[in-house]
Design a protein around this motif. Structure first.
Motif, PDB file in Angstrom:
ATOM      1  N   LEU A 175      14.847   1.389   6.476  1.00  0.00           N
ATOM      2  CA  LEU A 175      13.702   1.419   7.398  1.00  0.00           C
ATOM      3  C   LEU A 175      12.471   2.048   6.743  1.00  0.00           C
ATOM      4  O   LEU A 175      11.344   1.607   6.971  1.00  0.00           O
ATOM      5  CB  LEU A 175      14.075   2.179   8.673  1.00  0.00           C
ATOM      6  CG  LEU A 175      15.073   1.461   9.587  1.00  0.00           C
ATOM      7  CD1 LEU A 175      15.468   2.364  10.743  1.00  0.00           C
ATOM      8  CD2 LEU A 175      14.518   0.149  10.078  1.00  0.00           C
ATOM      9  N   ARG A 176      12.681   3.072   5.920  1.00  0.00           N
ATOM     10  CA  ARG A 176      11.574   3.694   5.193  1.00  0.00           C
ATOM     11  C   ARG A 176      10.933   2.697   4.236  1.00  0.00           C
ATOM     12  O   ARG A 176       9.705   2.614   4.127  1.00  0.00           O
ATOM     13  CB  ARG A 176      12.084   4.916   4.430  1.00  0.00           C
ATOM     14  CG  ARG A 176      11.322   6.174   4.713  1.00  0.00           C
ATOM     15  CD  ARG A 176      11.712   7.368   3.856  1.00  0.00           C
ATOM     16  NE  ARG A 176      13.030   7.331   3.267  1.00  0.00           N
ATOM     17  CZ  ARG A 176      14.107   7.960   3.744  1.00  0.00           C
ATOM     18  NH1 ARG A 176      14.001   8.684   4.840  1.00  0.00           N
ATOM     19  NH2 ARG A 176      15.254   7.898   3.133  1.00  0.00           N
ATOM     20  N   ILE A 220      11.015  -0.633   4.440  1.00  0.00           N
ATOM     21  CA  ILE A 220      10.330  -1.667   5.219  1.00  0.00           C
ATOM     22  C   ILE A 220       8.999  -1.144   5.734  1.00  0.00           C
ATOM     23  O   ILE A 220       7.970  -1.829   5.669  1.00  0.00           O
ATOM     24  CB  ILE A 220      11.229  -2.158   6.371  1.00  0.00           C
ATOM     25  CG1 ILE A 220      12.412  -2.939   5.817  1.00  0.00           C
ATOM     26  CG2 ILE A 220      10.438  -3.001   7.359  1.00  0.00           C
ATOM     27  CD1 ILE A 220      13.458  -3.286   6.855  1.00  0.00           C
ATOM     28  N   ARG A 221       8.988   0.090   6.217  1.00  0.00           N
ATOM     29  CA  ARG A 221       7.750   0.678   6.741  1.00  0.00           C
ATOM     30  C   ARG A 221       6.711   0.828   5.640  1.00  0.00           C
ATOM     31  O   ARG A 221       5.540   0.507   5.828  1.00  0.00           O
ATOM     32  CB  ARG A 221       8.048   2.024   7.378  1.00  0.00           C
ATOM     33  CG  ARG A 221       6.828   2.686   7.961  1.00  0.00           C
ATOM     34  CD  ARG A 221       7.192   3.989   8.600  1.00  0.00           C
ATOM     35  NE  ARG A 221       6.013   4.646   9.102  1.00  0.00           N
ATOM     36  CZ  ARG A 221       5.991   5.867   9.535  1.00  0.00           C
ATOM     37  NH1 ARG A 221       7.098   6.578   9.563  1.00  0.00           N
ATOM     38  NH2 ARG A 221       4.883   6.403   9.972  1.00  0.00           N
ATOM     39  N   ALA A 222       7.127   1.296   4.464  1.00  0.00           N
ATOM     40  CA  ALA A 222       6.186   1.464   3.354  1.00  0.00           C
ATOM     41  C   ALA A 222       5.659   0.115   2.866  1.00  0.00           C
ATOM     42  O   ALA A 222       4.508   0.002   2.439  1.00  0.00           O
ATOM     43  CB  ALA A 222       6.862   2.207   2.208  1.00  0.00           C
ATOM     44  N   THR A 223       6.495  -0.910   2.960  1.00  0.00           N
ATOM     45  CA  THR A 223       6.059  -2.242   2.525  1.00  0.00           C
ATOM     46  C   THR A 223       5.076  -2.853   3.516  1.00  0.00           C
ATOM     47  O   THR A 223       4.055  -3.421   3.120  1.00  0.00           O
ATOM     48  CB  THR A 223       7.282  -3.172   2.376  1.00  0.00           C
ATOM     49  OG1 THR A 223       8.184  -2.586   1.444  1.00  0.00           O
ATOM     50  CG2 THR A 223       6.868  -4.534   1.893  1.00  0.00           C
ATOM     51  N   LEU A 224       5.370  -2.731   4.799  1.00  0.00           N
ATOM     52  CA  LEU A 224       4.507  -3.337   5.815  1.00  0.00           C
ATOM     53  C   LEU A 224       3.255  -2.516   6.096  1.00  0.00           C
ATOM     54  O   LEU A 224       2.209  -3.065   6.441  1.00  0.00           O
ATOM     55  CB  LEU A 224       5.286  -3.537   7.109  1.00  0.00           C
ATOM     56  CG  LEU A 224       6.427  -4.552   7.053  1.00  0.00           C
ATOM     57  CD1 LEU A 224       7.160  -4.584   8.383  1.00  0.00           C
ATOM     58  CD2 LEU A 224       5.918  -5.920   6.681  1.00  0.00           C
ATOM     59  N   PHE A 225       3.351  -1.205   5.980  1.00  0.00           N
ATOM     60  CA  PHE A 225       2.235  -0.328   6.310  1.00  0.00           C
ATOM     61  C   PHE A 225       1.960   0.620   5.146  1.00  0.00           C
ATOM     62  O   PHE A 225       2.307   1.807   5.200  1.00  0.00           O
ATOM     63  CB  PHE A 225       2.527   0.476   7.579  1.00  0.00           C
ATOM     64  CG  PHE A 225       2.889  -0.380   8.758  1.00  0.00           C
ATOM     65  CD1 PHE A 225       1.926  -1.137   9.394  1.00  0.00           C
ATOM     66  CD2 PHE A 225       4.187  -0.446   9.222  1.00  0.00           C
ATOM     67  CE1 PHE A 225       2.252  -1.934  10.471  1.00  0.00           C
ATOM     68  CE2 PHE A 225       4.524  -1.229  10.298  1.00  0.00           C
ATOM     69  CZ  PHE A 225       3.547  -1.982  10.928  1.00  0.00           C
ATOM     70  N   ASN A 265       0.563   4.307   5.386  1.00  0.00           N
ATOM     71  CA  ASN A 265       0.841   4.555   6.798  1.00  0.00           C
ATOM     72  C   ASN A 265      -0.211   3.950   7.725  1.00  0.00           C
ATOM     73  O   ASN A 265      -0.445   4.429   8.825  1.00  0.00           O
ATOM     74  CB  ASN A 265       0.983   6.058   7.054  1.00  0.00           C
ATOM     75  CG  ASN A 265       2.055   6.339   8.081  1.00  0.00           C
ATOM     76  OD1 ASN A 265       2.851   5.463   8.412  1.00  0.00           O
ATOM     77  ND2 ASN A 265       2.080   7.551   8.581  1.00  0.00           N
TER      78      ASN A 265
END
Length: 128
Positions: free
Chosen positions: A21-22, A24-29, A32
């Motif tokens: 999840l970390r 995926i979050r760093a890739t999409l956003f 941040n």
């Protein structure tokens, strides 16, 4: 079965879930925040992209097959025909239909019972 086993073993494993999840979050956003919107290409840039795409598609075909398919040996005429064929991808309605068809194909491959019954029928069957 293999896909379900792999998802259960690697993706839904509690020790792998947080790092996944970390990532995926760093890739999409990145940073941040939402990534900046992409500037649409100008008409000249779009034409250059289409020309480059047609040249790449033509280069992927063996010359003997390309000559028979396009009924000419002139590479310029072949590329012009490919560019004309690529014009249909400029229609937003066709693009939406293509994306939904591909998405439906993926879902049916992952969950084959969706092809036989509708989503509502499956929900009623499984939930009572």
């Amino acid at each position: 079965r293999l896909l379900a086993h792999t998802i259960r073993t690697y993706l839904l494993n509690p020790s792998n879930l947080a790092p996944l999840l970390r990532t995926i979050r760093a890739t999409l956003f990145p940073s941040n925040t939402l990534a900046p919107p992409r500037a649409p290409p100008t008409s000249a840039e779009a034409q250059a992209i289409k020309r480059r795409c047609a040249a790449t598609l033509l280069a992927a075909l063996p010359s003997s097959i390309a000559c028979r398919f396009f009924a000419t040996k002139d590479r310029g005429a072949m590329q012009a025909q490919i560019e004309t064929s690529l014009d249909c991808l400029g229609d937003s309605y066709l693009n939406k239909h293509l994306v939904f068809s591909v998405l439906e194909l993926i879902v049916v491959r992952l969950v084959p019972e969706v092809a036989e019954k509708g989503v509502v029928d499956l929900m009623e069957e499984r939930l009572g």
